[in-house]
Design an enzyme around this catalytic site. Structure first.
Site, PDB file in Angstrom:
ATOM      1  N   ARG A   1     -23.904 120.745  -8.331  1.00  0.00           N
ATOM      2  CA  ARG A   1     -24.361 119.530  -9.017  1.00  0.00           C
ATOM      3  C   ARG A   1     -23.156 118.879  -9.672  1.00  0.00           C
ATOM      4  O   ARG A   1     -22.404 119.523 -10.406  1.00  0.00           O
ATOM      5  CB  ARG A   1     -25.408 119.902 -10.069  1.00  0.00           C
ATOM      6  CG  ARG A   1     -26.010 118.722 -10.808  1.00  0.00           C
ATOM      7  CD  ARG A   1     -27.056 119.204 -11.780  1.00  0.00           C
ATOM      8  NE  ARG A   1     -28.261 119.643 -11.090  1.00  0.00           N
ATOM      9  CZ  ARG A   1     -29.338 118.872 -10.911  1.00  0.00           C
ATOM     10  NH1 ARG A   1     -29.354 117.647 -11.379  1.00  0.00           N
ATOM     11  NH2 ARG A   1     -30.397 119.345 -10.286  1.00  0.00           N
ATOM     12  N   GLY A   2     -22.954 117.611  -9.375  1.00  0.00           N
ATOM     13  CA  GLY A   2     -21.834 116.883  -9.958  1.00  0.00           C
ATOM     14  C   GLY A   2     -22.315 115.691 -10.756  1.00  0.00           C
ATOM     15  O   GLY A   2     -23.514 115.546 -11.029  1.00  0.00           O
ATOM     16  N   SER A   3     -21.371 114.835 -11.120  1.00  0.00           N
ATOM     17  CA  SER A   3     -21.716 113.695 -11.961  1.00  0.00           C
ATOM     18  C   SER A   3     -22.540 112.655 -11.215  1.00  0.00           C
ATOM     19  O   SER A   3     -23.241 111.862 -11.811  1.00  0.00           O
ATOM     20  CB  SER A   3     -20.433 113.051 -12.498  1.00  0.00           C
ATOM     21  OG  SER A   3     -19.586 112.678 -11.428  1.00  0.00           O
TER      22      SER A   3
ATOM     23  N   GLY B   1     -24.225 113.427  -7.894  1.00  0.00           N
ATOM     24  CA  GLY B   1     -25.083 113.917  -6.822  1.00  0.00           C
ATOM     25  C   GLY B   1     -25.410 115.390  -6.953  1.00  0.00           C
ATOM     26  O   GLY B   1     -24.763 116.126  -7.703  1.00  0.00           O
TER      27      GLY B   1
ATOM     28  N   LYS C   1     -26.331 116.310   0.513  1.00  0.00           N
ATOM     29  CA  LYS C   1     -26.004 115.772  -0.812  1.00  0.00           C
ATOM     30  C   LYS C   1     -26.946 114.613  -1.111  1.00  0.00           C
ATOM     31  O   LYS C   1     -27.033 113.654  -0.345  1.00  0.00           O
ATOM     32  CB  LYS C   1     -24.555 115.283  -0.856  1.00  0.00           C
ATOM     33  CG  LYS C   1     -24.123 114.763  -2.233  1.00  0.00           C
ATOM     34  CD  LYS C   1     -22.773 114.084  -2.209  1.00  0.00           C
ATOM     35  CE  LYS C   1     -21.633 115.058  -2.171  1.00  0.00           C
ATOM     36  NZ  LYS C   1     -20.321 114.388  -2.383  1.00  0.00           N
TER      37      LYS C   1
ATOM     38  N   ASP D   1      -8.340 112.235  -4.753  1.00  0.00           N
ATOM     39  CA  ASP D   1      -8.855 113.220  -5.712  1.00  0.00           C
ATOM     40  C   ASP D   1      -8.745 114.632  -5.129  1.00  0.00           C
ATOM     41  O   ASP D   1      -9.687 115.419  -5.234  1.00  0.00           O
ATOM     42  CB  ASP D   1     -10.301 112.900  -6.089  1.00  0.00           C
ATOM     43  CG  ASP D   1     -10.744 113.611  -7.373  1.00  0.00           C
ATOM     44  OD1 ASP D   1      -9.864 114.023  -8.166  1.00  0.00           O
ATOM     45  OD2 ASP D   1     -11.952 113.753  -7.595  1.00  0.00           O
TER      46      ASP D   1
END
Length: 341
Positions: free
Chosen positions: A16-18, A20, A37, A164
């Protein structure tokens, strides 16, 4: 995902990210494992990140074993779904593009918009988790360096600047490992900040040189950002710098603790008193600063040491491009087996 006959069954949440949530899923027809995702398009920033990732991955016409592969992208509005294609004239797709360009939601905010990216499933976590749970291994280090340089050369050849690169965004696939003790496969992922450099000028058919494609949006993760990114005027050579930080940290097992997540992460840095400062930030303040390489080990192969120093050069023109980097790492790996990592 599809209200009538779902094509995929979601098994469990794996990340879990910022912007998705990632699930392990299976394809109903074949039982093949995939990663899905799910991105909620409720804010312009989410839409922009999702579209950047979609554009980058869908622009690649061939596959590479070390770059995550996008099987398909599905756009969902409430109970209605449609497969999304780059350049589509679908009104739903165009509304997302307009939202990204204007920086404000242009569709009905009462509707639930989601993008579903179906990609390779990687069963070994990320590069941080994999390496930091094992003892340093020269064979693994060599394999990872070769795989990463190959992936980066492929991306730059396809006019994609990742922007990134960091161990968090490098996934591990162990599914093809067998009794012969093969090293796992790395896959560069998370293209939400990536930039596809488009052709311009006299000959639009001529391939774009990503090292001459200048970008101005400072983005990335502090500890892996090149000095020129902090200033907001950079090219694909910023990816070379990030990879230099990753390789140096991997070879010497240099880590820091992320202040937000409290996780131990691979990444090299400069010490200034009691503080640790990102290498790029330190070089921006003092471009003539001599980096102490190696910083922990007693010695390092001379060729490897020189290559890392060049990858981390304050002046991007002094860094090798991705194609030279790949060749030099191959030479170091196969022509000089005496160095100890």
């Amino acid at each position: 995902m599809v209200s009538s006959q779902p094509k995929y069954d979601l098994i469990r949440e794996v990340g879990r990210g910022s912007y998705g949530v990632v699930y392990e899923a299976v394809v109903r027809k074949t039982s093949a494992r995939v990663a899905v995702k799910k991105i909620r398009c409720h804010a312009p920033e989410n839409v922009e990140l999702a579209l950047r990732e979609f554009w980058a991955l869908s622009s690649i016409k061939s596959q590479h074993p070390n770059v995550i592969h996008l099987e398909e992208c599905i756009l969902q509005k409430d109970g209605m779904v449609q497969k999304m294609s780059h350049g589509s004239s679908s009104s739903l797709y165009l509304q997302l593009v307009e939202t990204s360009l204007k920086g404000e939601i242009v569709f009905d905010p009462r509707s639930a918009y989601y993008l579903w990216f179906v990609m390779d499933f990687c069963d070994g976590g990320d590069m941080n988790e994999y390496l930091l749970s094992r003892k340093p291994n020269r064979k693994t280090n060599t394999s990872f360096m070769l795989q990463l340089s190959s992936a980066l050369a492929f991306l730059h050849k396809n006019q994609i600047i990742h922007r990134d690169l960091k161990p968090d965004n490098i996934l591990i696939s162990q599914s093809r490992m067998d009794a012969s003790d093969l090293e796992p496969t790395l896959k560069v992922a998370d293209f939400g900040l990536s930039k596809v450099c488009s052709a311009s000028g006299q000959n639009p058919e001529e391939p774009v040189n990503v090292n001459k494609c200048f970008l101005s949006t400072a983005c990335g993760t502090d500890f892996y950002m090149a000095p020129e990114v902090w200033e907001g005027h950079y090219t694909a050579k910023a990816d070379i710098f990030a990879l230099g930080i990753i390789i140096w940290a991997m070879l010497e097992r240099i880590t820091f603790i992320d202040t937000e997540t409290k996780k131990e992460l691979l990444g090299s840095y400069v010490k200034q008193g009691a503080a640790i400062v990102p290498v790029g930030e330190a070089l921006l303040e003092n471009p003539k600063m001599e980096l102490l390489i190696p910083v922990k080990k007693k010695s390092m192969n001379a060729q490897m040491k020189q290559l890392i120093k060049e990858m981390l050069a304050a002046n991007p023109q002094d860094r090798p491009d991705a194609f030279e980097l790949e060749l030099r790492l191959v030479n170091i790996a196969f022509k000089d087996s005496s160095w100890d990592t």
